[in-house]
Every structure is written in C-alpha cells, then in structure tokens.
Design a protein around this motif. Sequence first.
Motif, PDB file in Angstrom:
ATOM      1  N   ALA A   8      29.685  -8.779  40.022  1.00 18.28           N
ATOM      2  CA  ALA A   8      29.439  -7.490  40.652  1.00 18.28           C
ATOM      3  C   ALA A   8      28.158  -6.924  40.056  1.00 18.28           C
ATOM      4  CB  ALA A   8      30.614  -6.551  40.390  1.00 18.28           C
ATOM      5  N   MET A  41      34.287  -9.980  40.719  1.00 16.66           N
ATOM      6  CA  MET A  41      35.119  -9.555  41.838  1.00 16.66           C
ATOM      7  C   MET A  41      35.692 -10.809  42.479  1.00 16.66           C
ATOM      8  SD  MET A  41      32.989  -6.504  43.606  1.00 16.66           S
ATOM      9  CE  MET A  41      31.561  -7.505  43.985  1.00 16.66           C
ATOM     10  N   THR A  71      37.240  -6.981  48.085  1.00 17.54           N
ATOM     11  CA  THR A  71      36.886  -5.675  47.526  1.00 17.54           C
ATOM     12  C   THR A  71      37.825  -4.560  47.972  1.00 17.54           C
ATOM     13  OG1 THR A  71      35.365  -5.129  49.338  1.00 17.54           O
ATOM     14  CG2 THR A  71      34.436  -6.284  47.399  1.00 17.54           C
ATOM     15  N   ALA A  82      41.823  -0.781  45.433  1.00 17.57           N
ATOM     16  CA  ALA A  82      40.683  -1.638  45.075  1.00 17.57           C
ATOM     17  C   ALA A  82      40.430  -1.566  43.571  1.00 17.57           C
ATOM     18  CB  ALA A  82      39.436  -1.195  45.845  1.00 17.57           C
ATOM     19  N   ASP A  83      39.754  -2.577  43.059  1.00 14.65           N
ATOM     20  CA  ASP A  83      39.362  -2.609  41.653  1.00 14.65           C
ATOM     21  C   ASP A  83      38.648  -1.301  41.310  1.00 14.65           C
ATOM     22  OD1 ASP A  83      38.593  -4.337  39.121  1.00 14.65           O
ATOM     23  OD2 ASP A  83      36.754  -3.331  39.799  1.00 14.65           O
ATOM     24  N   VAL A  94      34.790  -1.546  40.977  1.00 13.03           N
ATOM     25  CA  VAL A  94      34.120  -1.736  42.264  1.00 13.03           C
ATOM     26  C   VAL A  94      34.128  -0.418  43.024  1.00 13.03           C
ATOM     27  CG1 VAL A  94      34.248  -2.918  44.503  1.00 13.03           C
ATOM     28  CG2 VAL A  94      34.654  -4.194  42.388  1.00 13.03           C
ATOM     29  N   ARG A  95      35.270   0.237  43.029  1.00 12.02           N
ATOM     30  CA  ARG A  95      35.372   1.521  43.728  1.00 12.02           C
ATOM     31  C   ARG A  95      34.439   2.561  43.091  1.00 12.02           C
ATOM     32  NH1 ARG A  95      40.927   2.804  43.694  1.00 12.02           N
ATOM     33  NH2 ARG A  95      40.504   4.318  42.069  1.00 12.02           N
ATOM     34  N   ILE A 115      28.117  -3.961  48.116  1.00 11.52           N
ATOM     35  CA  ILE A 115      29.348  -3.791  47.327  1.00 11.52           C
ATOM     36  C   ILE A 115      30.560  -4.098  48.184  1.00 11.52           C
ATOM     37  CG2 ILE A 115      30.812  -2.108  46.138  1.00 11.52           C
ATOM     38  CD1 ILE A 115      28.178  -0.755  45.194  1.00 11.52           C
ATOM     39  N   GLY A 149      31.113  -7.778  48.563  1.00 14.16           N
ATOM     40  CA  GLY A 149      31.320  -8.575  47.367  1.00 14.16           C
ATOM     41  C   GLY A 149      30.242  -8.467  46.325  1.00 14.16           C
TER      42      GLY A 149
END
Length: 170
Positions: free
Chosen positions: A9, A15, A39, A99-100, A103-104, A155, A158
């Motif tokens: 990421a 991810m 994601t 979501a992770d 990442v979020r 994002i 991915g």
Amino acid sequence: MTSAASKPAPSGRQMTLQPGPGQEPRAALLRAANINPGTGLATDYLNHFNEAIMLLEMIPDMPECAEDFLAWHPLSYREHFMASNFKARQLAIEAYESADAGVRADFDNITSTMTSILTAVGAAMREVRQDKTRATLALQATGWVKPLVAAAGGIINGGADADVDYIMTH
C-alpha cells in the motif's frame, strides 16, 4: 518481495488482493457489486468528486455553471451511498466500515483533502463576483483535485497507482 496476492500500500502496509480460504463467496459478492474485495472500497464514491470537477471545468466557458458548482455539497462515503441509487449501497457501506483501518485512513485522508479544497473554492467563489476570477479558481481547483481523485482510485484498486505521501506533499 511481495507475493502475487498482495501489493504494498502507499503507506507500506500490505493489502490482500486475493481472498483467503472460505472468503471467495464474499469476494464474488463484492466484485459483482463493483466493490474491490481486497480493499472493501467502491469507485462509485469518486463520482461525487468527479461531478464537482465536471462543473468546475465548465465554469471558464460557461460562467453560469458556477451556481451549479456552488450547489454541490460534500458527502461522506456513507452519505453518498445512502443518497445514491447504487444497488448494493448497504454492502458498500458495510465493506467500507470493515475495510483495513490503514487503507481506510489513507482513503479518508485523500477524500477529506478533496472535500476541503472544494469547500474552500466554493467559499471563495461566493465572495467574488467576476467571472474571470471564478474561472481562475475553477482551473486551480481542478488542477489540485484531479490528481487526488486518481490517487483515491489507486487506493480503491489496491494501491498500485497511488503514492499518497508524494501527492499530499506536492
């Protein structure tokens, strides 16, 4: 070295782009709804920002479009999907919320920045009355927001096309 199932990421986090054992039915459901299963994010949310960009791009040639842009208002991810006709809106919201967190956070940082830019430009346009000044503001705003929309898309998809740290500092 990353495996075929993961990509770094923008922040260096990994991810997972391929579902683990037993997750394939959920991944298929997400894919069918145009939500990235790796994601948990959907590109449909970017339409909200693309609408503002489209209106801004029209202002230099059609100054009356400034009023249309000024009617645009920011929506959170949840608000966008709740107000949309997106078939799987509840699934999109649930996938986003699960979501992770990293990442979020990267995604929310970019969308928050876009919202801040668009809101500030709207406030500035309300203060000025000259079409030329509004056109200049519109051109500047599109130059700032378009790369952020691309980064947000990276994002969502991915992280392969987004370098959040670079974009946010340049």
